[in-house]
Motif scaffolding. Structure first.
Motif, PDB file in Angstrom:
ATOM      1  N   PRO A  50      -3.850   1.259   2.626  1.00  0.00           N
ATOM      2  CA  PRO A  50      -3.024   2.510   2.146  1.00  0.00           C
ATOM      3  C   PRO A  50      -1.638   1.849   1.850  1.00  0.00           C
ATOM      4  CG  PRO A  50      -4.415   3.015   4.148  1.00  0.00           C
ATOM      5  CD  PRO A  50      -4.326   1.554   3.995  1.00  0.00           C
ATOM      6  N   VAL A  51      -1.383   2.145   0.490  1.00  0.00           N
ATOM      7  CA  VAL A  51      -0.041   1.536  -0.028  1.00  0.00           C
ATOM      8  C   VAL A  51       0.509   2.756  -0.801  1.00  0.00           C
ATOM      9  CG1 VAL A  51       0.875   0.063  -1.988  1.00  0.00           C
ATOM     10  CG2 VAL A  51      -0.794  -0.967  -0.210  1.00  0.00           C
ATOM     11  N   ALA A 217       0.745 -10.663   0.161  1.00  0.00           N
ATOM     12  CA  ALA A 217      -0.303 -10.090   0.886  1.00  0.00           C
ATOM     13  C   ALA A 217      -0.157 -10.433   2.324  1.00  0.00           C
ATOM     14  CB  ALA A 217      -1.736 -10.765   0.201  1.00  0.00           C
ATOM     15  N   ALA A 218       0.248 -11.656   2.552  1.00  0.00           N
ATOM     16  CA  ALA A 218       0.364 -12.078   4.084  1.00  0.00           C
ATOM     17  C   ALA A 218       1.437 -10.995   4.861  1.00  0.00           C
ATOM     18  CB  ALA A 218       0.863 -13.565   4.189  1.00  0.00           C
ATOM     19  N   ASP A 219       2.564 -10.468   4.123  1.00  0.00           N
ATOM     20  CA  ASP A 219       3.373  -9.706   4.515  1.00  0.00           C
ATOM     21  C   ASP A 219       2.657  -8.179   4.861  1.00  0.00           C
ATOM     22  OD1 ASP A 219       5.419 -11.437   4.188  1.00  0.00           O
ATOM     23  OD2 ASP A 219       6.039 -10.412   2.357  1.00  0.00           O
ATOM     24  N   ALA A 220       1.596  -7.991   3.956  1.00  0.00           N
ATOM     25  CA  ALA A 220       1.112  -6.639   4.159  1.00  0.00           C
ATOM     26  C   ALA A 220       0.312  -6.813   5.537  1.00  0.00           C
ATOM     27  CB  ALA A 220       0.279  -6.541   2.941  1.00  0.00           C
ATOM     28  N   ARG A 221      -0.662  -8.015   5.448  1.00  0.00           N
ATOM     29  CA  ARG A 221      -1.300  -8.238   6.833  1.00  0.00           C
ATOM     30  C   ARG A 221      -0.588  -8.114   7.825  1.00  0.00           C
ATOM     31  NH1 ARG A 221      -4.279 -11.393   2.890  1.00  0.00           N
ATOM     32  NH2 ARG A 221      -3.174 -13.253   3.780  1.00  0.00           N
ATOM     33  N   ARG A 222       0.713  -8.651   8.005  1.00  0.00           N
ATOM     34  CA  ARG A 222       1.845  -8.894   8.943  1.00  0.00           C
ATOM     35  C   ARG A 222       2.163  -7.492   9.495  1.00  0.00           C
ATOM     36  NH1 ARG A 222       7.344 -12.082   9.172  1.00  0.00           N
ATOM     37  NH2 ARG A 222       8.227 -10.866  11.095  1.00  0.00           N
ATOM     38  N   GLU A 225      -0.943  -5.544  11.116  1.00  0.00           N
ATOM     39  CA  GLU A 225      -1.234  -5.941  12.458  1.00  0.00           C
ATOM     40  C   GLU A 225      -0.508  -5.384  13.281  1.00  0.00           C
ATOM     41  OE1 GLU A 225      -1.620 -10.447  12.046  1.00  0.00           O
ATOM     42  OE2 GLU A 225      -3.170  -9.834  10.725  1.00  0.00           O
ATOM     43  N   ALA A 226       1.053  -5.203  13.077  1.00  0.00           N
ATOM     44  CA  ALA A 226       2.023  -4.428  13.792  1.00  0.00           C
ATOM     45  C   ALA A 226       1.849  -3.145  14.104  1.00  0.00           C
ATOM     46  CB  ALA A 226       3.514  -4.994  13.440  1.00  0.00           C
ATOM     47  N   GLY A 227       0.975  -2.525  13.276  1.00  0.00           N
ATOM     48  CA  GLY A 227       0.608  -1.156  13.546  1.00  0.00           C
ATOM     49  C   GLY A 227       0.725  -0.311  12.313  1.00  0.00           C
ATOM     50  N   ALA A 228       1.104  -0.646  11.212  1.00  0.00           N
ATOM     51  CA  ALA A 228       1.244   0.157   9.958  1.00  0.00           C
ATOM     52  C   ALA A 228       0.016   0.746   9.510  1.00  0.00           C
ATOM     53  CB  ALA A 228       2.058  -0.732   8.862  1.00  0.00           C
ATOM     54  N   ASP A 229       0.282   2.320   9.690  1.00  0.00           N
ATOM     55  CA  ASP A 229      -0.907   3.024   8.725  1.00  0.00           C
ATOM     56  C   ASP A 229      -0.887   2.878   7.059  1.00  0.00           C
ATOM     57  OD1 ASP A 229      -1.860   4.158  11.324  1.00  0.00           O
ATOM     58  OD2 ASP A 229      -0.240   5.523  11.080  1.00  0.00           O
ATOM     59  N   GLY A 230       0.400   2.483   6.819  1.00  0.00           N
ATOM     60  CA  GLY A 230       0.665   2.118   5.262  1.00  0.00           C
ATOM     61  C   GLY A 230       1.768   1.532   5.029  1.00  0.00           C
ATOM     62  N   LEU A 231       2.032   1.184   3.675  1.00  0.00           N
ATOM     63  CA  LEU A 231       2.907   0.253   3.383  1.00  0.00           C
ATOM     64  C   LEU A 231       3.644   0.773   2.245  1.00  0.00           C
ATOM     65  CD1 LEU A 231       0.929  -2.826   3.152  1.00  0.00           C
ATOM     66  CD2 LEU A 231       1.917  -1.925   5.234  1.00  0.00           C
ATOM     67  N   PHE A 255      -1.989  -5.810  -2.794  1.00  0.00           N
ATOM     68  CA  PHE A 255      -1.609  -5.229  -1.436  1.00  0.00           C
ATOM     69  C   PHE A 255      -2.511  -4.330  -0.894  1.00  0.00           C
ATOM     70  CE2 PHE A 255       2.528  -6.189  -3.339  1.00  0.00           C
ATOM     71  CZ  PHE A 255       3.174  -7.035  -2.319  1.00  0.00           C
ATOM     72  N   THR A 256      -3.309  -3.621  -1.929  1.00  0.00           N
ATOM     73  CA  THR A 256      -4.438  -2.816  -1.628  1.00  0.00           C
ATOM     74  C   THR A 256      -5.593  -3.466  -1.277  1.00  0.00           C
ATOM     75  OG1 THR A 256      -5.137  -2.338  -3.815  1.00  0.00           O
ATOM     76  CG2 THR A 256      -3.588  -0.911  -3.092  1.00  0.00           C
ATOM     77  N   ARG A 257      -5.720  -4.743  -1.837  1.00  0.00           N
ATOM     78  CA  ARG A 257      -6.864  -5.521  -1.269  1.00  0.00           C
ATOM     79  C   ARG A 257      -6.313  -6.740  -0.140  1.00  0.00           C
ATOM     80  NH1 ARG A 257     -11.034  -2.428  -1.782  1.00  0.00           N
ATOM     81  NH2 ARG A 257     -11.139  -1.356  -4.022  1.00  0.00           N
ATOM     82  N   ALA A 258      -5.258  -6.537   0.271  1.00  0.00           N
ATOM     83  CA  ALA A 258      -4.802  -7.649   1.225  1.00  0.00           C
ATOM     84  C   ALA A 258      -5.709  -7.926   2.378  1.00  0.00           C
ATOM     85  CB  ALA A 258      -3.614  -7.363   1.489  1.00  0.00           C
ATOM     86  N   GLU A 259      -6.428  -7.086   2.815  1.00  0.00           N
ATOM     87  CA  GLU A 259      -7.347  -7.097   3.828  1.00  0.00           C
ATOM     88  C   GLU A 259      -8.859  -7.562   3.422  1.00  0.00           C
ATOM     89  OE1 GLU A 259      -6.875  -3.785   6.151  1.00  0.00           O
ATOM     90  OE2 GLU A 259      -4.781  -4.444   7.169  1.00  0.00           O
TER      91      GLU A 259
END
Ligand SMILES: O=C(O)c1ccccc1NCC(=O)[C@H](O)[C@H](O)COP(=O)(O)O
Length: 264
Positions: A50-51, A217-222, A225-231, A255-259
């Motif tokens: 979710p971005v 994309a690595a920032d997005a995953r980070r 992993e720290a608990g963000a529901d969205g960015l 970003f939307t496909r980062a995972e």
């Protein structure tokens, strides 16, 4: 407005001075808001991160300006999978306008956040949006009243915090959507560990957004992993400095496909 905002970067002092002079709306806003939590859930169900992609023509920390049609940019962001949009309406420092927000919101069907420096109830009435940003640091003791005033008009308030004290104030004010800003408004530096420090104390039933400084994309995953529901991502998608070819659809998709499309 909170008069004890502490040390602030000169650009932020200038933003606040301009905001204090800005008139409010002429009539009371009455919004039938599109739900941000529902939009986040729909993105998750579709395998997208979710971005909230931000239409941000320029900023005090950006070297350059994007002059493309904001409605076209917004459409490309939605094509890239953005669950929601944020539109800067601050004119003097970010190149935004309330008219831009109106045009964007008419053109898309995702929730749209009004990104501005709102200091009074009257400021809420300048334009309709699905969400309004309320910055805990600037509102101080007025925060609970502004949260309530926003809800009375149908807006979903997104309360922005930067540390544990502001988070406590946001929760006490009844915030249901909280953004942790990685940008320190005293120095305008970004540090993604801000989100990692503040997020663990946020109640699980609050929708949690990681804001600012998410560049890869690595920032997005980070952040996830720290608990963000969205960015909330602005500069890296807008690319006003020309780091990529300026394709906001492709930039949003990163970003939307980062995972799901993990780059080597
Ligand atoms: O972005 C700035 O330069 C800025 C300067 C002073 C106050 C606020 C500022 N940004 C507002 C924002 O909240 C960001 O636009 C938003 O979080 C997106 O951040 P980014 O992805 O780092 O562009």
């Amino acid at each position: 407005m909170n008069t004890e905002t502490g040390e602030l970067a000169p650009a932020v002092r200038s933003i606040l001075a301009a905001a204090a002079e800005r008139p409010g709306g002429t009539g009371r806003a009455d919004v039938d808001a599109r739900s941000l939590p529902d939009a986040f859930a729909a993105a998750e169900a579709d395998g997208r991160v979710p971005v909230i992609a931000e239409v941000k023509p320029t900023s005090p920390t950006t070297d350059g300006e994007r002059l493309d049609d904001p409605v076209e940019l917004a459409g490309r962001m939605v094509e890239g999978g953005a669950a929601a949009l944020s539109v800067l309406t601050e004119p003097e420092h970010f190149g935004g306008s309330v008219g831009t927000l109106e045009r964007v919101r008419d053109a898309v069907d995702v929730p749209v956040l009004r990104k501005d420096f709102l200091l009074s109830e009257g400021h809420l009435d300048a334009v309709e949006a699905d969400l309004v940003l309320l910055i805990a640091r600037f509102l101080g003791e007025d925060l609970p009243d502004l949260v309530e005033a926003a809800r009375e008009r149908g807006f979903q308030p997104l309360v922005e915090v930067h540390d544990a004290d502001e988070l406590e104030a946001a929760i006490d004010a009844g915030a249901r959507i909280v953004g942790v800003n990685n940008r320190d408004l005293a120095k305008l530096e970004v540090d993604l560990s801000t989100f990692e420090r503040v997020a663990p104390a946020i109640p699980g039933d609050v929708t949690l957004v990681a804001e600012s400084g998410i560049t890869t994309a690595a920032d997005a995953r980070r952040m996830r992993e720290a608990g963000a529901d969205g960015l909330l991502v602005g500069s890296a998608i807008m690319d006003a400095e020309g780091a990529s070819d300026g394709d906001v659809r492709a930039n949003t998709r990163r970003f939307t496909r980062a995972e799901t499309e993990v780059e080597p």
